[in-house]
Design a protein around this motif. Structure first.
Motif, PDB file in Angstrom:
ATOM      1  N   VAL A   1     -16.566  -3.016 -11.901  1.00 21.11           N
ATOM      2  CA  VAL A   1     -15.293  -2.753 -12.594  1.00 21.11           C
ATOM      3  C   VAL A   1     -15.495  -1.682 -13.658  1.00 21.11           C
ATOM      4  N   THR A   2     -16.608  -1.757 -14.372  1.00 15.80           N
ATOM      5  CA  THR A   2     -16.910  -0.761 -15.399  1.00 15.80           C
ATOM      6  C   THR A   2     -17.105   0.615 -14.771  1.00 15.80           C
ATOM      7  N   LEU A   3     -17.754   0.671 -13.619  1.00 20.47           N
ATOM      8  CA  LEU A   3     -17.926   1.945 -12.924  1.00 20.47           C
ATOM      9  C   LEU A   3     -16.564   2.506 -12.511  1.00 20.47           C
ATOM     10  N   GLY A   4     -15.675   1.626 -12.048  1.00 18.49           N
ATOM     11  CA  GLY A   4     -14.321   2.068 -11.701  1.00 18.49           C
ATOM     12  C   GLY A   4     -13.570   2.575 -12.912  1.00 18.49           C
ATOM     13  N   LEU A   5     -13.740   1.898 -14.062  1.00 19.51           N
ATOM     14  CA  LEU A   5     -13.093   2.332 -15.301  1.00 19.51           C
ATOM     15  C   LEU A   5     -13.625   3.689 -15.731  1.00 19.51           C
ATOM     16  N   TYR A   6     -14.912   3.908 -15.518  1.00 20.01           N
ATOM     17  CA  TYR A   6     -15.498   5.214 -15.825  1.00 20.01           C
ATOM     18  C   TYR A   6     -14.843   6.306 -14.976  1.00 20.01           C
ATOM     19  N   ALA A   7     -14.690   6.033 -13.683  1.00 21.13           N
ATOM     20  CA  ALA A   7     -14.069   7.012 -12.787  1.00 21.13           C
ATOM     21  C   ALA A   7     -12.638   7.317 -13.213  1.00 21.13           C
ATOM     22  N   VAL A   8     -11.892   6.276 -13.580  1.00 19.91           N
ATOM     23  CA  VAL A   8     -10.502   6.459 -14.025  1.00 19.91           C
ATOM     24  C   VAL A   8     -10.463   7.307 -15.295  1.00 19.91           C
ATOM     25  N   THR A   9     -11.382   7.027 -16.233  1.00 25.07           N
ATOM     26  CA  THR A   9     -11.418   7.783 -17.492  1.00 25.07           C
ATOM     27  C   THR A   9     -11.680   9.259 -17.248  1.00 25.07           C
ATOM     28  N   VAL A  10     -12.621   9.557 -16.360  1.00 27.84           N
ATOM     29  CA  VAL A  10     -12.944  10.955 -16.051  1.00 27.84           C
ATOM     30  C   VAL A  10     -11.748  11.650 -15.392  1.00 27.84           C
ATOM     31  N   ILE A  11     -11.114  10.969 -14.451  1.00 28.43           N
ATOM     32  CA  ILE A  11      -9.968  11.563 -13.749  1.00 28.43           C
ATOM     33  C   ILE A  11      -8.817  11.825 -14.709  1.00 28.43           C
TER      34      ILE A  11
ATOM     35  N   MET B   1      -1.677   7.345 -24.473  1.00 32.65           N
ATOM     36  CA  MET B   1      -2.272   6.108 -23.950  1.00 32.65           C
ATOM     37  C   MET B   1      -3.671   6.347 -23.384  1.00 32.65           C
ATOM     38  N   GLY B   2      -3.887   7.532 -22.828  1.00 34.67           N
ATOM     39  CA  GLY B   2      -5.195   7.834 -22.266  1.00 34.67           C
ATOM     40  C   GLY B   2      -6.301   7.853 -23.303  1.00 34.67           C
ATOM     41  N   ALA B   3      -5.936   8.013 -24.581  1.00 36.40           N
ATOM     42  CA  ALA B   3      -6.940   8.062 -25.640  1.00 36.40           C
ATOM     43  C   ALA B   3      -7.656   6.732 -25.824  1.00 36.40           C
ATOM     44  N   TYR B   4      -7.079   5.639 -25.340  1.00 34.16           N
ATOM     45  CA  TYR B   4      -7.713   4.326 -25.478  1.00 34.16           C
ATOM     46  C   TYR B   4      -8.810   4.106 -24.429  1.00 34.16           C
TER      47      TYR B   4
ATOM     48  N   PRO C   1     -11.614   5.793 -23.401  1.00 33.04           N
ATOM     49  CA  PRO C   1     -13.028   5.876 -23.771  1.00 33.04           C
ATOM     50  C   PRO C   1     -13.502   4.663 -24.574  1.00 33.04           C
ATOM     51  N   GLY C   2     -12.655   4.177 -25.487  1.00 36.38           N
ATOM     52  CA  GLY C   2     -13.029   3.008 -26.281  1.00 36.38           C
ATOM     53  C   GLY C   2     -13.197   1.763 -25.425  1.00 36.38           C
ATOM     54  N   VAL C   3     -12.256   1.550 -24.511  1.00 38.96           N
ATOM     55  CA  VAL C   3     -12.345   0.397 -23.606  1.00 38.96           C
ATOM     56  C   VAL C   3     -13.582   0.525 -22.722  1.00 38.96           C
ATOM     57  N   LEU C   4     -13.856   1.731 -22.263  1.00 37.53           N
ATOM     58  CA  LEU C   4     -15.024   1.964 -21.410  1.00 37.53           C
ATOM     59  C   LEU C   4     -16.321   1.622 -22.144  1.00 37.53           C
ATOM     60  N   ILE C   5     -16.447   2.075 -23.384  1.00 41.29           N
ATOM     61  CA  ILE C   5     -17.673   1.831 -24.141  1.00 41.29           C
ATOM     62  C   ILE C   5     -17.878   0.337 -24.381  1.00 41.29           C
ATOM     63  N   VAL C   6     -16.796  -0.380 -24.735  1.00 44.20           N
ATOM     64  CA  VAL C   6     -16.908  -1.820 -24.992  1.00 44.20           C
ATOM     65  C   VAL C   6     -17.352  -2.564 -23.734  1.00 44.20           C
ATOM     66  N   THR C   7     -16.710  -2.275 -22.610  1.00 46.79           N
ATOM     67  CA  THR C   7     -17.072  -2.964 -21.361  1.00 46.79           C
ATOM     68  C   THR C   7     -18.480  -2.577 -20.919  1.00 46.79           C
ATOM     69  N   PHE C   8     -18.851  -1.323 -21.124  1.00 51.58           N
ATOM     70  CA  PHE C   8     -20.201  -0.885 -20.757  1.00 51.58           C
ATOM     71  C   PHE C   8     -21.254  -1.640 -21.565  1.00 51.58           C
ATOM     72  N   LEU C   9     -21.041  -1.766 -22.874  1.00 55.70           N
ATOM     73  CA  LEU C   9     -22.009  -2.463 -23.723  1.00 55.70           C
ATOM     74  C   LEU C   9     -22.106  -3.941 -23.347  1.00 55.70           C
ATOM     75  N   LEU C  10     -20.992  -4.547 -22.973  1.00 56.50           N
ATOM     76  CA  LEU C  10     -21.025  -5.946 -22.544  1.00 56.50           C
ATOM     77  C   LEU C  10     -21.860  -6.104 -21.276  1.00 56.50           C
ATOM     78  N   VAL C  11     -21.695  -5.165 -20.351  1.00 54.19           N
ATOM     79  CA  VAL C  11     -22.496  -5.202 -19.120  1.00 54.19           C
ATOM     80  C   VAL C  11     -23.967  -4.971 -19.444  1.00 54.19           C
ATOM     81  N   LEU C  12     -24.249  -4.019 -20.332  1.00 49.62           N
ATOM     82  CA  LEU C  12     -25.630  -3.703 -20.701  1.00 49.62           C
ATOM     83  C   LEU C  12     -26.324  -4.910 -21.337  1.00 49.62           C
TER      84      LEU C  12
END
Length: 235
Positions: A27-37, A161-164, A166-177
């Motif tokens: 899910v985090t990888l998918g969120l990363y892809a969405v953020t980049v797009i 709305m897109g500005a949120y 990166p923040g959501v991505l970082i939080v979910t990434f750290l939780l996975v890490l």
């Protein structure tokens, strides 16, 4: 001989925990892809005034939007004194770029207020005239600078709305890490340092695709200290 047994309930709990972590990873990888797009399609590459000058000179830009604070002047040629920040937005093919530039009445006024007077970082007087020196036919459009939330990721600026994302991505990434097995390629702290650096765009997918697969026994990894030094060199 005594034998140990594992209760079925414990096996099921571990299996469910592992499955949940794997789901969070993808899910985090998918969120990363969405953020980049979203960044590429709706955001703007963080550029400089010199980038705009270069694009204008080679005829790649037909319009520049000048965004200033509400009520801020965009022309000091009438004798008005002061310094204000304007945001220049332009399109070069599919890529949209933006740069913040100081608009001043004079170099002396710029220096008196403590701003950088390095050539290519400011405009003196009229914005229209300054831009048309590089491209006489460029269309200059004035607009009010949006004061809403914005963020940057990988050198791209996101607003609205897109500005949120990166923040959501970082939080979910750290939780996975934090909940991942001991990672491959680098230690947890190393991955943290790389994530909070210009290398984030590469570090996040690298961890999710490779690093999260678990440490290989006996194989050396990048330590937190080495990753910190890499981050310092990148800044």
């Amino acid at each position: 001989m005594a034998t140990a047994t594992v209760a079925p309930g414990d096996v099921g709990a571990r299996s469910r925990g592992g499955t949940a972590w794997q789901v969070a990873r993808w899910v985090t990888l998918g969120l990363y892809a969405v953020t980049v797009i979203v960044a590429v399609l709706t955001g703007a590459r963080v550029g400089t005034f010199e980038d705009l000058q270069s694009d204008l000179a080679r005829g790649a830009v037909s319009q520049v939007r000048v965004e200033g604070f509400a009520g801020a002047p965009t022309d000091y040629s009438d004798g008005v004194q002061g310094v204000t920040m304007v945001r220049l937005v332009w399109q070069d093919g599919w890529r949209r770029s933006a740069a913040e530039v100081q608009l001043a009445s004079s170099v002396e006024e710029l220096e008196a207020q403590g701003f950088d007077s390095t050539p290519g970082t400011f405009i003196i007087g009229d914005v229209d005239r300054a831009l048309r020196e590089f491209s006489p036919d460029v269309e200059v459009v004035g607009a009010t600078l949006s004061n809403g939330i914005y963020s940057t990721v990988g050198g791209w600026e996101l607003r609205g709305m897109g500005a949120y994302l990166p923040g959501v991505l970082i939080v979910t990434f750290l939780l996975v890490l934090v909940n991942a097995p001991e990672p491959r390629l680098a230690t947890r702290w190393a991955w943290v340092w790389l994530t909070f650096s210009p290398a984030m765009v590469i570090a996040v997918p690298a961890f999710l695709l490779v690093g999260a697969r678990g440490q290989v026994p006996g194989r050396r990894r990048i330590t937190g200290v080495v990753a910190f030094l890499i981050v310092v060199l990148l800044l």
